[in-house]
Every structure is written in structure tokens, then in C-alpha cells.
Scaffold this motif. Structure first.
Motif, PDB file in Angstrom:
ATOM      1  N   GLU A  14     -11.398  13.596  20.643  1.00  0.00           N
ATOM      2  CA  GLU A  14     -10.645  13.660  22.056  1.00  0.00           C
ATOM      3  C   GLU A  14     -11.147  14.975  22.709  1.00  0.00           C
ATOM      4  N   GLU A  15     -11.452  15.487  22.132  1.00  0.00           N
ATOM      5  CA  GLU A  15     -11.518  17.795  22.779  1.00  0.00           C
ATOM      6  C   GLU A  15     -12.852  17.658  23.559  1.00  0.00           C
ATOM      7  N   GLU A  16     -13.745  16.880  22.991  1.00  0.00           N
ATOM      8  CA  GLU A  16     -15.020  16.475  23.924  1.00  0.00           C
ATOM      9  C   GLU A  16     -14.584  16.011  25.551  1.00  0.00           C
ATOM     10  N   LYS A  17     -13.747  14.696  25.016  1.00  0.00           N
ATOM     11  CA  LYS A  17     -13.472  13.897  26.506  1.00  0.00           C
ATOM     12  C   LYS A  17     -12.155  14.600  27.412  1.00  0.00           C
ATOM     13  N   PHE A  18     -12.224  15.528  26.692  1.00  0.00           N
ATOM     14  CA  PHE A  18     -10.827  16.272  27.443  1.00  0.00           C
ATOM     15  C   PHE A  18     -11.823  17.662  28.411  1.00  0.00           C
ATOM     16  N   TYR A  19     -12.471  18.065  27.703  1.00  0.00           N
ATOM     17  CA  TYR A  19     -13.374  19.382  28.907  1.00  0.00           C
ATOM     18  C   TYR A  19     -13.852  18.675  28.790  1.00  0.00           C
ATOM     19  N   ALA A  20     -14.675  17.414  28.855  1.00  0.00           N
ATOM     20  CA  ALA A  20     -16.097  16.800  30.091  1.00  0.00           C
ATOM     21  C   ALA A  20     -15.471  16.517  30.943  1.00  0.00           C
ATOM     22  N   GLU A  37      -7.411  21.485  36.939  1.00  0.00           N
ATOM     23  CA  GLU A  37      -6.716  22.690  37.551  1.00  0.00           C
ATOM     24  C   GLU A  37      -6.892  23.002  35.532  1.00  0.00           C
ATOM     25  N   TRP A  38      -6.395  21.932  34.659  1.00  0.00           N
ATOM     26  CA  TRP A  38      -5.842  21.998  33.487  1.00  0.00           C
ATOM     27  C   TRP A  38      -6.939  22.910  33.000  1.00  0.00           C
ATOM     28  N   ILE A  39      -8.339  22.256  32.507  1.00  0.00           N
ATOM     29  CA  ILE A  39      -9.187  23.476  32.603  1.00  0.00           C
ATOM     30  C   ILE A  39      -9.589  23.874  32.432  1.00  0.00           C
ATOM     31  N   ALA A  92      -6.898  25.882  33.786  1.00  0.00           N
ATOM     32  CA  ALA A  92      -5.878  27.019  33.324  1.00  0.00           C
ATOM     33  C   ALA A  92      -6.857  27.888  31.887  1.00  0.00           C
ATOM     34  N   LEU A  93      -7.362  26.702  30.561  1.00  0.00           N
ATOM     35  CA  LEU A  93      -7.653  27.725  29.807  1.00  0.00           C
ATOM     36  C   LEU A  93      -8.624  28.299  29.329  1.00  0.00           C
ATOM     37  N   GLU A  94      -9.473  28.408  30.903  1.00  0.00           N
ATOM     38  CA  GLU A  94     -10.978  29.485  30.575  1.00  0.00           C
ATOM     39  C   GLU A  94     -10.380  31.194  29.951  1.00  0.00           C
ATOM     40  N   PRO A  95      -9.149  31.491  30.918  1.00  0.00           N
ATOM     41  CA  PRO A  95      -8.868  32.811  29.885  1.00  0.00           C
ATOM     42  C   PRO A  95      -8.479  32.769  28.812  1.00  0.00           C
ATOM     43  N   LEU A  96      -8.261  31.549  28.265  1.00  0.00           N
ATOM     44  CA  LEU A  96      -8.166  31.472  26.460  1.00  0.00           C
ATOM     45  C   LEU A  96      -9.076  31.176  25.795  1.00  0.00           C
ATOM     46  N   GLY A  97     -10.716  30.845  26.176  1.00  0.00           N
ATOM     47  CA  GLY A  97     -11.318  30.868  26.307  1.00  0.00           C
ATOM     48  C   GLY A  97     -11.816  29.537  24.754  1.00  0.00           C
ATOM     49  N   THR A  98     -10.813  28.954  24.932  1.00  0.00           N
ATOM     50  CA  THR A  98     -10.832  27.589  24.081  1.00  0.00           C
ATOM     51  C   THR A  98     -11.541  26.313  24.498  1.00  0.00           C
ATOM     52  N   GLY A  99     -12.297  25.423  23.507  1.00  0.00           N
ATOM     53  CA  GLY A  99     -12.826  24.782  23.940  1.00  0.00           C
ATOM     54  C   GLY A  99     -13.792  23.883  23.001  1.00  0.00           C
ATOM     55  N   VAL A 100     -14.155  23.142  22.692  1.00  0.00           N
ATOM     56  CA  VAL A 100     -13.909  21.408  21.970  1.00  0.00           C
ATOM     57  C   VAL A 100     -14.567  21.729  20.690  1.00  0.00           C
ATOM     58  N   GLU A 101     -14.980  23.202  20.029  1.00  0.00           N
ATOM     59  CA  GLU A 101     -15.732  23.725  18.734  1.00  0.00           C
ATOM     60  C   GLU A 101     -14.405  23.656  18.264  1.00  0.00           C
ATOM     61  N   LYS A 102     -13.619  22.390  16.876  1.00  0.00           N
ATOM     62  CA  LYS A 102     -12.314  23.550  16.153  1.00  0.00           C
ATOM     63  C   LYS A 102     -12.263  23.966  14.217  1.00  0.00           C
ATOM     64  N   PRO A 103     -13.290  24.904  14.612  1.00  0.00           N
ATOM     65  CA  PRO A 103     -13.841  25.431  13.239  1.00  0.00           C
ATOM     66  C   PRO A 103     -12.715  26.091  12.455  1.00  0.00           C
ATOM     67  N   THR A 145      -1.584  26.611  17.382  1.00  0.00           N
ATOM     68  CA  THR A 145      -0.943  25.590  17.474  1.00  0.00           C
ATOM     69  C   THR A 145      -2.063  24.561  18.365  1.00  0.00           C
ATOM     70  N   HIS A 146      -2.455  23.734  17.896  1.00  0.00           N
ATOM     71  CA  HIS A 146      -3.786  23.013  17.884  1.00  0.00           C
ATOM     72  C   HIS A 146      -2.707  21.756  19.055  1.00  0.00           C
ATOM     73  N   THR A 147      -3.484  20.837  20.095  1.00  0.00           N
ATOM     74  CA  THR A 147      -2.679  20.040  21.287  1.00  0.00           C
ATOM     75  C   THR A 147      -3.118  19.211  21.187  1.00  0.00           C
ATOM     76  N   PRO A 148      -4.503  18.645  20.121  1.00  0.00           N
ATOM     77  CA  PRO A 148      -5.523  17.753  20.601  1.00  0.00           C
ATOM     78  C   PRO A 148      -4.349  16.823  21.523  1.00  0.00           C
ATOM     79  N   ASN A 149      -5.100  15.281  22.377  1.00  0.00           N
ATOM     80  CA  ASN A 149      -4.784  14.979  22.888  1.00  0.00           C
ATOM     81  C   ASN A 149      -5.404  14.170  23.577  1.00  0.00           C
TER      82      ASN A 149
HETATM   83  N1  IYR Z   1      -5.929  21.081  23.164  1.00  0.00           N
HETATM   84  C1  IYR Z   1      -7.468  21.865  23.742  1.00  0.00           C
HETATM   85  C2  IYR Z   1      -6.809  22.481  25.486  1.00  0.00           C
HETATM   86  C3  IYR Z   1      -5.771  23.297  24.738  1.00  0.00           C
HETATM   87  C4  IYR Z   1      -4.608  22.961  25.696  1.00  0.00           C
HETATM   88  C5  IYR Z   1      -3.626  24.096  25.990  1.00  0.00           C
HETATM   89  I1  IYR Z   1      -1.860  23.551  26.963  1.00  0.00           I
HETATM   90  C6  IYR Z   1      -3.454  25.026  25.013  1.00  0.00           C
HETATM   91  O1  IYR Z   1      -2.912  26.261  25.127  1.00  0.00           O
HETATM   92  C7  IYR Z   1      -5.608  25.287  24.711  1.00  0.00           C
HETATM   93  C8  IYR Z   1      -6.147  24.158  24.555  1.00  0.00           C
HETATM   94  C9  IYR Z   1      -7.486  22.372  22.673  1.00  0.00           C
HETATM   95  O2  IYR Z   1      -7.359  22.587  21.921  1.00  0.00           O
HETATM   96  O3  IYR Z   1      -8.670  23.121  22.837  1.00  0.00           O
END
Ligand code: IYR
Length: 229
Positions: free
Chosen positions: A95-101, A107-109, A111-122, A176-180
Motif C-alpha cells: 500500500e505504501e508503494e502506491k501511496f509514495y508513488a 500535498e500529503w507526500i 507534508a511528510l518530507e520532514p519526517l523522513g518516512t518512506g515505503v520501507e517499514k522494517p 503509530t503506523h497507518t497504511p492507507n
Molecule cells: N502511511 C504512510 C504515510 C504517513 C502518513 C502520515 I499522516 C504520517 O504522519 C506518517 C506517514 C507511512 O506510514 O509512511
């Protein structure tokens, strides 16, 4: 168990009462603030195990949360089985692959840049526990007939806050992790379609080289989040 016709209003004397005086109260509130300021969402875990008894206490704490009509519209699945965690990781990363692609929208992607999140969820396979939180849209009597739940997102949000606080109090960290979308969790964990997966909490101990994004330390000042009238 709940919303049965046989349940009646039955007032009990308040069973527990604080004995703090005003000075102790001020100190206790400041101490707790300091304790909670030391909670951070952590993305890097060790595989060090955590006793099931600790997880159970923390989930029991979540279960003490207030809820609409006291219906307690939540269910928690605590996953420690490595194969089950691997399945969840695989499905979440799909799901994350589709999200980040681009599925998440620019706008959402951004907004997440400063958090350094990405597809990989080790963390989904490294953390010793994944607690998956489900919201129950309606409850069921023993005979299968349904009753309505009220303020479900609010109730589950409060319970999740209690859980995160309990985990921190026990010296653990979580993410907290919320795949979408998250519907795949119903299938993988055998939960009925009436339950909505709300989030996955990865739980465990932080890796020696764990980092947090610097922006996470920027909290809005009190005068921005509080109006006293
Ligand atoms: N589910 C994705 C994207 C994500 C969304 C929010 I809102 C966050 O605060 C952090 C990540 C992910 O976990 O990478």
C-alpha cells in the motif's frame, strides 16, 4: 455484554479519590508533563522481546478509557508471531508503494518530507509486537442482533492515547503506523468486516542508533493551543 435491556442505572459511591493537596497536584502535573515530553515516536527498534504480561497490562489500561455509552467499541490484536508480522509488513509496504508513488497526493507526500518516512517499514518485522487497533462500528448481542455504537472514532482515539501513554510509562517506545487503505488487516488477523482497522502500533525497545526527526521536537507553544477565558 453491553447495551443490554437488563442494564440499569445504579449509582456507586466514587470508588477512588485522590489525596493530593494543591501543592502536590501542581508538582504531579509538572512531573507528568516532563515524563510525557520524554515520549517520542520511534521508527528504529531492536528485536529485544517484551513480555506478553506487559503488553496485556498496557492494553488493559487502554480498556479503561471512557467511551460513548460505555460501549467500549474497540478490539486490539497483539501480534508477536514473526510470520504474521512479515505478512503485515508485506501488505503494508504494498500500500505504501502506491501511496509514495503519488497515490497520497502531492500535498500529503510533501507534508511528510520532514519526517523522513518512506515505503520501507522494517519496524513492522523488527519490533517484537504489533498492536493492531480495530474500531467496532456496531456491537452484537449474543444472538447476533446489532446495537449501535456512539462516538466511535473519539472513543477509540482516547483508548489509543491511553495505550500509548501506558507503553511509555512501561519504558517502551512505539510508532503509530497507518497504511492507507488498511482493510487487509481484517483478512490477515481474522477480524469481522464490521470492524475498521484504525492503526498499527509497533511496540518495543529503541535501537541504539535510533533517531527521531528534528521537527518532532517542535511542539506548538501553550499559548497557541490553549485559550483561557
Ligand atoms: N502511511 C504512510 C504515510 C504517513 C502518513 C502520515 I499522516 C504520517 O504522519 C506518517 C506517514 C507511512 O506510514 O509512511
Amino acid at each position: 455484554m453491553f447495551a443490554k435491556q437488563s442494564l440499569r442505572f445504579d449509582p456507586l459511591p466514587l470508588p477512588h479519590r485522590s489525596t493530593l493537596n494543591d501543592q502536590q497536584r501542581l508538582a504531579a502535573s509538572a512531573d507528568f508533563l516532563n515524563h510525557m515530553r520524554q515520549r517520542h515516536s520511534v521508527r528504529d527498534f531492536t528485536d529485544q522481546p517484551v513480555d506478553e504480561a506487559v503488553i496485556k497490562n498496557c492494553i488493559a489500561t487502554a480498556g479503561t478509557a471512557p467511551s460513548g455509552a460505555n460501549h467500549q467499541p474497540w478490539h486490539f490484536v497483539a501480534v508477536r508471531n514473526p510470520a504474521a508480522k512479515a505478512e503485515i509488513r508485506q501488505a503494508a509496504e504494498k500500500e505504501e508503494e502506491k501511496f509514495y508513488a503519488g497515490g497520497g497526493g502531492d500535498e500529503w507526500i510533501k507534508a511528510l518530507e520532514p519526517l523522513g518516512t518512506g515505503v520501507e517499514k522494517p519496524h513492522l518485522t523488527t519490533a517484537p509486537w504489533l498492536i493492531v487497533i480495530f474500531a467496532q462500528r456496531f456491537g452484537e448481542f449474543d444472538d447476533g442482533t446489532r446495537y449501535k455504537n456512539y462516538y466511535v472514532p473519539e472513543s477509540v482515539g482516547i483508548a489509543t492515547g491511553f495505550l500509548i501513554t501506558a507503553l511509555h510509562n512501561a519504558g517502551l517506545v512505539c510508532l503509530t503506523h497507518t497504511p492507507n487503505p488498511m482493510k487487509f488487516l481484517n483478512g490477515l488477523l481474522g477480524r469481522p468486516p464490521s470492524e475498521k482497522p484504525v492503526m498499527i502500533l509497533a511496540v518495543g525497545h529503541p535501537a541504539d542508533d535510533a533517531t527521531i526527526p528534528a521537527v518532532a521536537k517542535i511542539k506548538k507553544p501553550l499559548d497557541e493551543i490553549l485559550t483561557v477565558k
